[in-house]
Design an enzyme around this catalytic site. Structure first.
Site, short mmCIF file in Angstrom:
data_model
loop_
_atom_site.label_atom_id
_atom_site.label_comp_id
_atom_site.label_asym_id
_atom_site.label_seq_id
_atom_site.Cartn_x
_atom_site.Cartn_y
_atom_site.Cartn_z
N GLU A 39 38.23 -36.09 95.03
CA GLU A 39 39.44 -36.88 94.75
C GLU A 39 39.85 -37.37 93.04
OE1 GLU A 39 37.37 -39.53 98.25
OE2 GLU A 39 37.50 -37.80 99.08
N GLY B 83 36.77 -35.08 105.29
CA GLY B 83 37.45 -36.39 105.88
C GLY B 83 37.86 -35.25 107.34
N HIS C 22 33.74 -35.95 91.75
CA HIS C 22 33.77 -35.78 93.19
C HIS C 22 35.49 -35.34 92.92
CE1 HIS C 22 35.23 -36.39 97.53
NE2 HIS C 22 34.22 -36.84 97.39
N SER D 273 32.68 -33.30 106.18
CA SER D 273 32.45 -33.85 107.69
C SER D 273 31.20 -33.91 108.84
CB SER D 273 33.84 -32.62 108.38
OG SER D 273 35.32 -33.13 107.84
N ASN E 180 28.61 -41.68 100.48
CA ASN E 180 29.56 -41.80 99.37
C ASN E 180 30.63 -43.00 100.23
OD1 ASN E 180 31.29 -42.53 97.54
ND2 ASN E 180 31.90 -40.09 97.45
N TRP E 181 30.18 -44.50 100.16
CA TRP E 181 31.22 -45.03 100.50
C TRP E 181 32.58 -44.74 100.69
CZ3 TRP E 181 28.01 -50.50 101.36
CH2 TRP E 181 26.76 -49.88 102.35
N LYS E 182 32.90 -44.42 99.16
CA LYS E 182 34.08 -44.35 99.14
C LYS E 182 34.45 -46.10 98.73
CE LYS E 182 35.06 -39.80 100.19
NZ LYS E 182 35.63 -38.65 101.18
N GLU F 210 30.53 -29.08 97.92
CA GLU F 210 32.42 -30.03 98.66
C GLU F 210 33.28 -29.72 98.72
OE1 GLU F 210 30.64 -34.79 99.93
OE2 GLU F 210 32.14 -34.24 97.47
P1 13P Z 1 33.57 -36.45 104.80
O1 13P Z 1 32.05 -36.73 105.03
O2 13P Z 1 34.37 -37.76 105.63
O3 13P Z 1 33.73 -36.07 104.64
O4 13P Z 1 33.10 -37.14 103.05
C1 13P Z 1 32.64 -36.09 101.93
C2 13P Z 1 32.63 -36.85 100.99
O5 13P Z 1 33.97 -36.66 100.52
C3 13P Z 1 31.47 -37.49 100.46
O6 13P Z 1 31.58 -37.49 98.85
#
Ligand code: 13P
Length: 253
Positions: free
Chosen positions: A100, A174, A98, A214, A8-10, A168
């Site tokens: 976020e 993160g 997600h 992570s 997931n490149w966000k 998640e």
């Molecule tokens: P990280 O791998 O940077 O912790 O992010 C996980 C994530 O939100 C994937 O959707």
């Protein structure tokens, strides 16, 4: 069941990143000769890159997906993109719910269910995300929170054929923090149980449950070896093709 390694490149990257599928394949090899064939690779870039990435991934056996979609097919929803539009670009998956999106953009379980429904209608595979906060885990509510999210975020239209779940934990995203392997295993077992109640044991066994939060080359092998972990949803480490490759290679031991 195949393992799904999803990046997931966000909100990162630009069109020069269209070359990344090629870089990934150079690092990882081609999956059609037995080696790597048990692993599916998915990259979910920002929307403006999807068509270019679909093009860049041609011949590399890499799936491209969206990070979100609107629940409606079309309409006056400035700034939004529908599941149909993602499919029109050649996307085959879409992440919905997600944490976020839930925390920053106020998405509720029922909105997530509508988004997943629109994805299924558009013939995309929805990756439905669930996960508890740190406070919820510390107060012993993680199972209940994740269970409730899951039950309310899977749409009535889902029959389990085209569905992926991503666990998640919000506090692991993160942060470099990861639940213990026992805690991941227990939560995935809990999720599998809820899927069994909903779809029956046999069908539930075919639904991929990803872990996200992570994931790094250094911890991927142990996490991906857990019985009910069928892949990973990767943020930061999925921006770098060498890291993504190392995580995918961890599946093979
Ligand atoms: P990280 O791998 O940077 O912790 O992010 C996980 C994530 O939100 C994937 O959707």
């Amino acid at each position: 069941m195949k393992t799904l390694i999803a990046a997931n490149w966000k909100m990162h990257g630009d069109l020069s990143w269209r070359a990344k599928p090629n870089a990934f394949r150079r690092a990882y090899g081609v999956p059609t000769h037995g080696k790597n064939s048990g692993v599916d690779i998915l990259i979910c870039p920002p929307s403006h890159m999807i068509c270019a990435l679909v093009d860049g991934a041609k011949g590399h056996d890499i799936h491209i997906g969206g990070q979100n979609c609107h629940q409606a097919e079309t309409g006056a929803f400035t700034g939004e993109i529908s599941a149909n539009m993602l499919a029109d670009c050649g996307a085959t998956y879409v992440i919905v719910g997600h944490s976020e999106r839930r925390a920053i953009f106020g998405e509720t379980d029922s909105m997530v269910a509508e988004k997943a429904d629109s994805a299924i209608t558009a013939k995309l595979v929805p990756i439905i995300c669930v996960g508890e906060s740190r406070e919820q885990r510390e107060s012993g509510q993680a199972d209940e929170v994740v269970g409730d999210q899951l039950k309310s975020s899977i749409p009535a239209s889902a029959n389990g054929d085209t569905l992926v779940i991503a666990y998640e934990p919000v506090w692991a995203i993160g942060t470099g923090l990861v639940p213990t392997l026992d805690d991941i295993a227990a939560m995935h077992d809990h999720i599998r149980g809820i899927l069994s109640t909903r779809f029956g044991d046999e069908k539930a066994q075919t639904i991929q449950i990803l872990y996200g939060g992570s994931v790094k080359p250094s911890n991927a092998k142990d996490i991906l070896a857990l019985t009910d972990v069928n892949g990973a949803l990767i943020g930061g480490a999925g921006l770098d093709m060498e890291s993504l490759c190392a995580i995918a290679q961890a599946v093979e031991g």
